[in-house]
Enzyme design. Structure first.
Site, PDB file in Angstrom:
ATOM      1  CG  ASP A   6      -1.732   1.270   1.359  1.00 25.17           C
ATOM      2  OD1 ASP A   6      -1.828   2.013   0.366  1.00 25.17           O
ATOM      3  OD2 ASP A   6      -2.273   1.525   2.453  1.00 25.17           O
ATOM      4  CE  LYS A  53      -1.548   7.134  -3.566  1.00 26.36           C
ATOM      5  NZ  LYS A  53      -1.984   6.161  -2.542  1.00 26.36           N
ATOM      6  CD  GLU A  92      -5.034   3.903  -2.624  1.00 20.11           C
ATOM      7  OE1 GLU A  92      -5.916   4.710  -2.258  1.00 20.11           O
ATOM      8  OE2 GLU A  92      -3.854   4.236  -2.829  1.00 20.11           O
ATOM      9  CG  ASP A 106      -9.466   4.146   0.683  1.00 19.47           C
ATOM     10  OD1 ASP A 106      -8.998   4.671   1.715  1.00 19.47           O
ATOM     11  OD2 ASP A 106      -8.756   3.580  -0.170  1.00 19.47           O
TER      12      ASP A 106
END
Length: 624
Positions: free
Chosen positions: A9, A71, A176, A200
């Site tokens: 992850d 990210k 994800e 999420d």
């Protein structure tokens, strides 16, 4: 024995490595004994690199050298408005590269060093690889890496390249929310058909997905999200509140000082976490403002919720849009799965529960780890190592809507290359021929959808092959290929047959970024207009034939030195071709009349002079 495959992850705030082996999932601890590793890189003035928890601690002394939230930078243009907004709150310096991508500029004793987000991603992945191999006492080269569902093709490619540079072969980029659902279904023995919604909300991104499990197979029904919405933005709303107080009450602006920006962000992040369990907290700021050695800012949970209310409700709006587009009712959702650290916020939990009319939420014991667990399960499904054998679950990845290209540059017919429902990975090719003698460029517009009229479908991109060798009409061949890999990345390639002339492009398309409602609407639209599309494609056949016939006549008149003798006929075909290119479906009768007139006026010279490079004589068959 075959290699072990791990799940990673790769998060905005934290990263986590997991492994499925011998029937269970293990979270692999790093060198510090922690189950999660901060996605943090510190570059010292001497050029030394510290990653993870150590790097985070080191940055407290020199915040402008501590880099985080890479990210949010990967695959984005420097002038992207959302990226520019994020830059206001970063203590480190970000500049534009020559190609307008962001570069992180770090000051060192020998000058400034520039690092791309991809290079930083590689450093982080190398660190994860290093401690994983130390933990498992063996070399690990293969992985499944998770990405936000709404990562575009550029962001996915940067992730793949960074992993490759770090020494990994990525077997799959797993969305994800899909990973979280995999973890849930593995832990819960559910029979029959079952629908779940994954909410999420991580540090930097938000995804929502609806998945359906039918026996052992799991299928993604719809996804939605925002790659610039997460815990970072919630911290920022609190940070802006603290900034306002310092400016108005203490006459101090902390935004200009990297040290102060970093210190205050950490304070705000801590306060946010405290307010998940407490109803009130105090932010203590020591030694920041001259004449005020100690500042106390009281903050209630209610005040915090008011500040972040727009952000919270944005997530609910995205969730609602996902369900509406999918024509999925709230009541058909049997389980609501929360993952991502920001789902610990009580107000978010209440908003979700209220939206689903009081339905109880499924809260993972540790929402920071469930995505990594799902990645480990997907890795096990792809592994041939007997220790990783898994039979309980199967992920089905298919192409949601057909993908194709225009059949003729002057027509708008859709040639379907990859059909809806094709299993990934998949590819398909089509051979195209030149229409005119002087064609040196072949352009292919790529579309997604189910309609035969390409204008009714969604345009994805274009690939152009230049420097094509000139040839008589219908004699030059170009092979056009579409390929979708296991990560849902679409590649288009055009190749000139018999010559070393190829153009390849990655198309800005992500398999799964269309909601189930959009997919259903496209399929329904095609079904409802089947008769209309049948008439359209029949008209296109007339139109193509007419254009090719006119081109063939003009080519032969030129090649056989007959143009001056049959000047009127040449001009007639030239005008007719131009007219044909503008004809629409309502002009079918007129198109037929033009075909008949062309053939009548030209049949004598076609036969007399033995014209070649003419279209196949199927025109009369179309009138039957």
């Amino acid at each position: 024995m075959d290699d072990l495959i791990i799940g990673i992850d790769l998060g905005t705030t934290n990263s986590c490595v997991s492994l499925y082996t011998n029937g269970r999932i293990k979270i692999l601890e790093n060198e510090s004994g922690l189950r999660i590793t901060p996605s943090f890189i510190y570059v010292s003035p001497n050029g030394e690199i510290a990653i993870g928890e150590h790097g985070k601690k080191m940055s407290k002394h020199k915040p402008e050298n501590g880099i985080y939230e890479m990210k949010r930078l990967v695959g984005r243009q420097f002038d992207d408005p959302q990226l520019q907004e994020s830059l206001k709150y970063f203590p480190f310096k970000v500049i534009a590269s020559r190609s307008n991508f962001p570069l992180i500029s770090v000051k060192q004793r020998t000058g400034r060093v520039k690092k791309s987000p991809q290079e930083l991603y590689t450093m982080l992945l190398k660190e994860l690889k290093k401690y994983t191999e130390e933990k498992l006492k063996q070399t690990i080269n293969k992985a499944v890496i998770t990405v936000p569902a709404y990562f575009n093709v550029t962001q996915r490619q940067v992730t793949l390249e960074a992993a490759k540079d770090a020494g990994f072969t990525v077997l799959k980029l797993l969305n994800e929310p899909t990973a979280a659902a995999l973890a849930y279904y593995f832990e819960n023995d559910i029979e029959g058909t079952h629908r779940s919604l994954v909410y999420d909300l991580g540090g930097g991104t938000f995804d929502v997905a609806v998945l359906e499990k039918r026996f052992e197979k799991i299928e993604v029904l719809c996804v939605a999200g925002d790659t610039q919405l997460g815990g970072h933005d919630i911290d920022t709303s609190l940070l802006n509140y603290v900034y306002r107080i310092l400016r108005t009450q203490y006459g101090y602006d902390p935004a200009a000082d990297p040290d102060d920006k970093k210190r205050l962000r950490i304070k705000c992040e801590e306060a946010k976490k405290e307010l998940s369990t407490l109803t009130e907290t105090v932010i203590f700021i020591n030694g920041l403002v001259p004449k005020y050695p100690r500042i106390k800012i009281s903050l209630t949970r209610k005040k915090f919720e008011e500040m972040a209310d727009k952000l919270f409700r944005r997530t609910i709006a995205i969730l609602d849009k996902c369900l509406q587009f999918s024509n999925i009712s709230k009541r058909s959702i049997q389980e609501i799965i929360l993952c991502g650290g920001s789902t610990r916020i009580p107000k978010i939990q209440k908003l979700i529960s209220d939206y689903f009319e009081g339905k109880e939420l499924n809260k993972f014991v540790n929402p920071d780890e469930c995505v990594a667990e799902g990645a480990a399960l997907q890795a096990a499904m792809l592994s041939t190592n007997r220790k990783q054998k898994i039979d309980e679950l199967q992920m089905v990845d298919v192409v949601p809507l057909s993908i194709g290209t225009r059949g003729h540059s002057c027509c708008d017919d859709m040639v379907f290359l990859i059909k809806r429902g094709s299993k990934l990975p998949t590819s398909a090719s089509q051979t195209y021929i030149n229409i005119e003698t002087d064609e040196t460029t072949f352009s292919f517009d790529i579309y997604e959808g189910e309609r035969l009229d390409i204008r009714k479908n969604r345009h994805l991109g274009t690939v152009s092959l230049t420097n094509v060798e000139k040839a008589p009409p219908l004699q030059k061949q170009v092979i056009f290929t579409l390929f979708i890999d296991q990560n849902g990345i679409l590649t288009a390639q055009a190749t000139e047959k018999f010559r070393d002339n190829t153009k390849t492009v990655n198309v800005n398309y992500t398999c799964g970024d269309r909601s189930d409602g959009e997919i259903r609407n496209s399929v329904l639209d095609a079904a409802e207009n089947k008769k209309h599309d049948g008439k359209f494609i029949r008209f296109i056949q007339f139109k193509k034939y007419l254009i090719q016939y006119c081109i063939g006549i003009m080519y032969n008149l030129n090649e056989k030195s007959l143009k001056s003798k049959y000047k009127d006929l040449y001009n007639f075909c030239k005008v007719t071709k131009k007219t044909a290119e503008t004809l629409e479906m309502d002009d079918e009768v007129h198109t037929k009349e033009l075909i008949a007139e062309c053939e009548q006026r030209c049949k004598y010279i076609v036969k007399t002079y033995n014209f070649d490079c003419m279209p196949r004589d199927y025109g009369h068959l179309l009138f039957s």
